[in-house]
Scaffold this active site. Structure first.
Site, PDB file in Angstrom:
ATOM      1  N   PHE A 112     -10.940  -7.861  13.715  1.00 26.45           N
ATOM      2  CA  PHE A 112      -9.875  -8.275  12.801  1.00 26.45           C
ATOM      3  C   PHE A 112      -9.600  -7.166  11.778  1.00 26.45           C
ATOM      4  O   PHE A 112     -10.522  -6.637  11.170  1.00 26.45           O
ATOM      5  CB  PHE A 112     -10.274  -9.562  12.076  1.00 26.45           C
ATOM      6  CG  PHE A 112      -9.257 -10.000  11.051  1.00 26.45           C
ATOM      7  CD1 PHE A 112      -7.981 -10.388  11.444  1.00 26.45           C
ATOM      8  CD2 PHE A 112      -9.560  -9.996   9.703  1.00 26.45           C
ATOM      9  CE1 PHE A 112      -7.038 -10.760  10.510  1.00 26.45           C
ATOM     10  CE2 PHE A 112      -8.617 -10.368   8.757  1.00 26.45           C
ATOM     11  CZ  PHE A 112      -7.353 -10.757   9.160  1.00 26.45           C
ATOM     12  N   GLN A 113      -8.354  -6.830  11.599  1.00 26.00           N
ATOM     13  CA  GLN A 113      -7.908  -5.765  10.684  1.00 26.00           C
ATOM     14  C   GLN A 113      -8.568  -4.432  10.996  1.00 26.00           C
ATOM     15  O   GLN A 113      -8.867  -3.651  10.096  1.00 26.00           O
ATOM     16  CB  GLN A 113      -8.125  -6.167   9.219  1.00 26.00           C
ATOM     17  CG  GLN A 113      -7.167  -7.284   8.804  1.00 26.00           C
ATOM     18  CD  GLN A 113      -7.080  -7.487   7.301  1.00 26.00           C
ATOM     19  OE1 GLN A 113      -8.025  -7.238   6.567  1.00 26.00           O
ATOM     20  NE2 GLN A 113      -5.927  -7.964   6.836  1.00 26.00           N
ATOM     21  N   LYS A 129     -17.332  -1.409   6.094  1.00 25.65           N
ATOM     22  CA  LYS A 129     -17.794  -2.416   5.133  1.00 25.65           C
ATOM     23  C   LYS A 129     -19.314  -2.468   5.043  1.00 25.65           C
ATOM     24  O   LYS A 129     -19.868  -2.591   3.947  1.00 25.65           O
ATOM     25  CB  LYS A 129     -17.233  -3.786   5.521  1.00 25.65           C
ATOM     26  CG  LYS A 129     -17.444  -4.836   4.443  1.00 25.65           C
ATOM     27  CD  LYS A 129     -16.685  -6.130   4.758  1.00 25.65           C
ATOM     28  CE  LYS A 129     -16.794  -7.104   3.582  1.00 25.65           C
ATOM     29  NZ  LYS A 129     -16.059  -8.356   3.851  1.00 25.65           N
ATOM     30  N   GLU A 145       0.815  -1.211   0.000  1.00 24.76           N
ATOM     31  CA  GLU A 145       0.000   0.000   0.000  1.00 24.76           C
ATOM     32  C   GLU A 145       0.854   1.269   0.000  1.00 24.76           C
ATOM     33  O   GLU A 145       0.453   2.302  -0.543  1.00 24.76           O
ATOM     34  CB  GLU A 145      -0.955   0.023   1.195  1.00 24.76           C
ATOM     35  CG  GLU A 145      -2.071  -1.010   1.131  1.00 24.76           C
ATOM     36  CD  GLU A 145      -1.687  -2.357   1.704  1.00 24.76           C
ATOM     37  OE1 GLU A 145      -0.482  -2.546   2.037  1.00 24.76           O
ATOM     38  OE2 GLU A 145      -2.554  -3.234   1.832  1.00 24.76           O
ATOM     39  N   MET A 170      24.165   9.257   2.081  1.00 26.26           N
ATOM     40  CA  MET A 170      24.070  10.532   2.784  1.00 26.26           C
ATOM     41  C   MET A 170      24.354  10.350   4.273  1.00 26.26           C
ATOM     42  O   MET A 170      25.016  11.169   4.903  1.00 26.26           O
ATOM     43  CB  MET A 170      22.684  11.162   2.567  1.00 26.26           C
ATOM     44  CG  MET A 170      22.567  12.569   3.105  1.00 26.26           C
ATOM     45  SD  MET A 170      23.744  13.731   2.367  1.00 26.26           S
ATOM     46  CE  MET A 170      22.763  14.399   1.020  1.00 26.26           C
TER      47      MET A 170
END
Lengths: 571, 166
Positions: A111-112, A161, A49, A478
C-alpha cells in the site's frame, strides 16, 4: 543515548540549520512527524506535495539557502516529481525527504508503495534509499552538501518506515563527506583565464551573457565590476534577471525568444560572447546554428557538461561564477596595468540606437480593456520596484520579466527551464516564509493560478501574507498566442470559460482577501489597496484583454536574426 | 559505427549500474556493451563501457557528473588489452563435428559441451577475433550466443586519463 532514526533525522536537519520545512504527512513518514512536533523547525502544511516542493524552491531561490520538503511514500513522493524536475532544471538547492514502505515490503506492491528512488533518479542531482539506520546523520549531511554545492540541485532521501523506527546511537555528523567522485572545480584554469582576457581586450563588439549561475554563486557584484571595468554590455537570461541592474547603461535586459530586441541583436552581431553561468538554452539561442554566428565564445560554468553541450567555446572555463569573475577582473587589471580598457563607444552607441528604436510597446486605451502589460507597469510603479516578484509560466511571466526593472538578485523567481505552470503561488509562499520582511508579489496567469490555487489555504492558515496579481484573460494565453500565430486561430482547448471561478469569492473562501479590477482606472487603486493589507494574503484579479500577445518574438527554432516586434512582422 | 572504450571506476553502491544506464538512456547515448565487476580497491567497481558515438566528450562529462563516478579512462585499442568471452551453441550432428572442431582450434575456442545435435564452444579473445569466429561458424546454424561484453585494461603506463576541460 539511543534514539530512533526518525529522531535522528530531525536532529540532523536541525544540525544543518534548517528553520522551516514544507510538507504533507502520511503513513510511511509518520514516524518523522512525531519528533518534528517537538522541534523548533517550523513545518508549513501544504495542501498538495507539489505545492510543498515549489514552496521549498521559492524559499531556496529567495534566500539562497537549501529548501526542505517532506512527504510520504507512494503518491506523496510521486507528487514531488514535478518540483524535483523543476529544481534540477533551474539548479535550485532543495532536499526532499520521503517516507517509504518498510524494507521487507519493498518490491511487493505494498500500500502506497512507489519506486521513489528510481522515479526520482533522472530528476535529481543525487538520491538515496537509506537501508542502514546508522547512515542517517551522514546521509542527511551529504544530501545538504550535494544540494548546495557545485551546481546546486535537488537531492532526495527515501526512508523506509521500519528504518525510521529503528533505534541507533546518535552521532553528530562529522562534517566530512565521503564522496570520492564529487569534487566540483571552483577555480578557473589560469591559462584559460589569460586566454579569456586576451579575447576580451581584443573584442570590438563584446556581449556578456549572464545566466542563473551568477545568482546561484552570488556573483552579481563581480559581474558589475567586470562589466564596468571592460565596458561590456550585459544581457541577463530569464534565470539571471536581477543579477545585473536593469537601469544600468550597460544593461541589455533579457535575450531569447521573448527577449528585448537590443539584447537579441547585440548577441547576433557580437564578435565575442562571454557566457558565465549560462547554458545556451534553446529559448535563448533559437536555431543554435544561426546563434551569434560571428562570435568567439568564452564559456565559464561550474558544470563541465554544460561546456560544449550546445556550442563549442573558444575558451572553456570550469569554475564557480564568482571565483572566475574575480580571476578575470584580477587578470584584466594586471594586463591593463593602469591603461584604460577599450571603451567600445561605437558598439555601445549602436546598441543604444536599437534600445531607442525597438521598444516593447502596447497601447492602453483609457476606455479599456485593461492591458496585461499595463498591470505589470502599474505594479512596478506603485511598489517602486521594491518587491520579490514571482511568476508562473506563460505570457504573464514574459511581461513580468520584460517590463520590470530588476536591480537585485533573488528578487525575480520563476520556473525557467521546466516551464512549470502553477509555480507562482507556492513559490511565492516559500519566498515569503524565507523573507518575511519583504513584499512578495506574485504575478500570475489564470491558467497557472488554477493549477495550484489550493495553496491559498496554506498561505492563509499558516499566516503567510503573499500578494498575488492574477492577469485573468480567461485563456491559456501563451498557447492561444501560438494558436493564433501558427494554427490558423483555431483556439483548441485554450479558453478557460467565462470568469469562472469567481476569484474574489474564491479568495474569501480560502481565507484571503479578494480584489478585482475590470477597468483601467481601477488598476492603480486595486494595487494600492492590496498594499495596505498585510495580515492576510491578497488576491487581486485583473480582467485583461485576451488578445494581447507577447512581443518581441522569435518563433521556436527560428534564427535570432528574425525578431518580430509585432504581429505585422510575422505576416 | 565509432566505438569508444571507457573504463569507469565507480563506487560500489546499490543502484550505480541503474544510474549509469539511465543516464545513457536519458541522454540518447548508445551503449554497445557494458561489463561490470569489482575493482582492485574494495568498495569500488570497474565498468567497461563501449559507446557507439561520433563524439565522446559529452558522454564522458555526463558520466563524470554522476556522483558515484570516481574516474574515467578512455582506452586506446592500440595501447590496451581488450577481451570478450563468448559461449556459442552451433547446430552440428556427428558428420559436421570434426570440421567445426578444426575451425575452433584455429581460433583457440574450446568445445565445452557436445551433444547429439549441437556443439557448444567457449571462446576468449579480442572482440574482433571473437566476432570472426562467430561469423565463421554462423553458416552451420547458430542456436544460442552469449557474450560477456568487452572488458579492457590499459597496457602498463599507457593510460590516458580523460580530464574535464578546465
Amino acid at each position: 543515548m539511543k534514539i530512533t532514526v526518525a529522531e535522528a533525522l530531525i536532529k540532523a536537519l536541525e544540525f544543518e540549520g534548517v528553520e522551516v520545512m514544507f510538507g504533507h504527512p502520511g503513513g510511511a513518514i509518520l514516524p518523522a512527524y512525531d519528533p518534528l512536533y517537538d522541534s523548533p523547525i517550523r513545518h508549513i502544511l501544504a495542501r498538495h506535495e507539489q505545492g510543498a516542493g515549489h514552496m521549498a524552491e521559492g524559499y531556496a531561490q529567495a534566500t539562497g539557502k537549501v529548501g526542505v520538503v517532506i512527504a510520504t511514500s507512494g503518491p506523496g513522493a510521486t507528487n514531488l516529481v514535478t518540483p524535483l524536475a523543476n529544481a534540477y532544471m533551474d539548479s535550485v538547492p532543495i532536499v526532499a525527504i520521503t517516507g517509504q514502505v518498510p524494507t521487507h515490503a519493498i518490491g511487493n506492491d505494498a500500500f502506497q508503495e512507489a519506486h521513489t528512488w528510481g522515479i526520482s533518479m533522472p530528476a535529481t542531482k543525487h538520491n538515496y534509499l537509506v537501508t542502514d539506520p546508522a547512515d542517517i546523520p551522514d546521509v542527511i549531511h551529504e544530501a545538504f552538501h550535494l544540494a548546495g554545492s557545485g551546481r546546486p540541485g535537488p537531492v532526495l532521501v527515501d526512508l523506509p518506515k521500519n528504518i525510521l523506527n529503528t533505534e541507533i546511537e546518535w552521532h553528530q555528523p562529522t562534517g566530512k563527506v565521503d564522496l570520492p567522485g564529487y569534487k566540483p572545480n571552483t577555480k578557473g584554469h589560469p591559462l584559460q583565464i589569460r586566454a579569456a582576457v586576451d579575447l576580451i581586450l581584443a573584442a570590438e563588439r563584446p556581449v556578456l551573457y549572464a545566466g542563473g549561475g551568477i545568482v546561484a554563486a552570488g556573483a552579481h557584484a563581480e559581474l558589475l565590476a567586470l562589466a564596468e571595468k571592460a565596458n561590456l554590455p550585459v544581457t541577463t537570461t530569464l534565470m539571471a534577471r536581477g543579477a545585473f541592474p536593469d537601469h544600468h547603461p550597460l544593461s541589455l535586459g533579457m535575450p531569447g525568444m521573448h527577449g528585448l530586441y537590443a539584447a537579441i541583436t547585440a548577441i547576433q552581431k557580437s564578435d565575442l560572447l562571454i557566457a558565465i553561468g549560462a547554458r545556451f538554452d534553446d529559448r535563448v539561442t533559437g536555431d543554435p546554428a544561426a546563434f551569434a554566428p560571428h562570435a568567439k565564445v568564452i564559456h565559464a560554468d561550474i558544470d563541465p557538461s554544460e561546456i560544449g553541450k550546445v556550442r563549442t567555446p573558444d575558451v572553456p572555463i570550469v569554475g564557480d561564477a564568482r571565483t572566475v569573475l574575480g580571476q578575470l577582473i584580477g587578470k584584466l587589471d594586471r594586463t591593463l596595468d593602469g591603461a584604460p580598457a577599450p571603451d567600445h563607444a561605437g558598439w555601445l552607441e549602436t546598441i543604444r540606437e536599437w534600445q531607442r528604436d525597438k521598444v516593447v510597446h502596447y497601447q492602453q486605451d483609457p476606455a479599456g480593456p485593461i492591458k496585461p502589460q499595463f498591470v505589470v507597469e502599474e505594479l512596478y510603479r506603485i511598489t517602486g520596484g521594491q518587491a520579490i516578484v514571482v511568476a508562473g509560466v506563460g505570457q504573464h511571466q514574459m511581461w513580468a520579466s520584460q517590463l520590470w526593472k530588476y536591480t537585485k538578485p533573488r528578487t525575480w523567481i520563476n520556473s525557467g527551464g521546466l516551464g512549470t505552470m502553477g509555480y507562482a503561488i507556492p513559490a511565492a509562499i516559500g519566498a515569503k516564509v524565507g523573507m518575511p520582511d519583504e513584499l512578495v508579489y506574485a504575478i500570475d496567469g489564470d491558467g497557472c493560478f488554477q493549477m495550484t490555487m489550493q495553496e491559498l489555504t496554506t498561505a492563509s492558515t499558516e499566516g503567510v501574507p503573499v500578494k498575488i496579481a492574477v492577469l485573468n484573460n480567461n485563456n491559456l494565453g501563451m498557447v492561444r498566442q501560438w494558436q493564433r500565430l501558427f494554427y490558423n486561430e483555431r483556439f483548441s482547448a485554450t479558453e478557460l470559460t467565462n470568469h469562472t471561478p469567481d476569484y474574489v469569492k474564491l479568495a474569501e473562501a480560502m481565507g484571503c482577501v479578494g480584489l478585482r479590477a475590470e477597468h483601467p482606472s481601477e488598476v492603480g487603486p486595486v494595487i494600492e489597496k492590496s498594499l495596505t493589507i498585510n495580515d492576510q494574503p491578497v488576491i487581486s484579479e485583473f480582467r485583461v484583454d485576451p488578445d494581447e500577445m507577447v512581443f518581441p518574438m522569435v518563433p521556436a527554432g527560428g534564427s535570432n536574426d528574425d525578431v518580430a516586434m509585432s504581429l505585422e512582422d510575422l505576416k | 559505427m565509432t566505438l569508444h572504450v571507457l573504463s569507469v571506476l565507480v563506487e560500489d553502491k546499490p543502484g550505480v549500474l541503474a544510474r549509469v544506464s539511465s543516464m545513457f538512456a536519458r541522454r540518447g547515448f548508445n551503449i554497445h556493451s557494458l561489463a561490470v565487476g569489482p575493482s582492485a580497491e574494495p568498495g569500488n567497481s570497474t565498468m567497461t563501457v563501449v559507446v557507439d558515438a561520433a563524439e565522446i566528450e559529452q558522454v564522458v562529462k555526463q558520466l563524470r557528473k554522476l556522483i558515484n563516478t570516481i574516474k574515467i579512462t578512455e582506452l586506446d585499442p592500440a595501447e590496451s588489452v581488450e577481451r570478450e568471452v563468448m559461449l556459442v551453441r552451433v547446430a552440428a550432428d556427428a558428420s559436421l563435428r570434426g570440421e567445426l572442431l578444426d575451425a575452433a582450434s584455429v581460433f583457440k575456442a574450446k568445445a565445452v559441451d557436445v551433444g547429439a545435435t549441437s556443439v557448444t564452444f567457449e571462446m576468449v579473445g579480442t572482440p574482433s577475433k571473437v566476432n570472426d569466429f562467430l561469423e565463421l561458424i554462423r553458416p552451420y546454424g547458430l542456436i544460442d550466443v552469449v557474450k560477456s561484453g568487452w572488458i579492457a585494461l590499459a597496457r602498463d603506463s599507457k593510460t590516458r586519463n580523460l580530464r574535464a576541460i578546465s
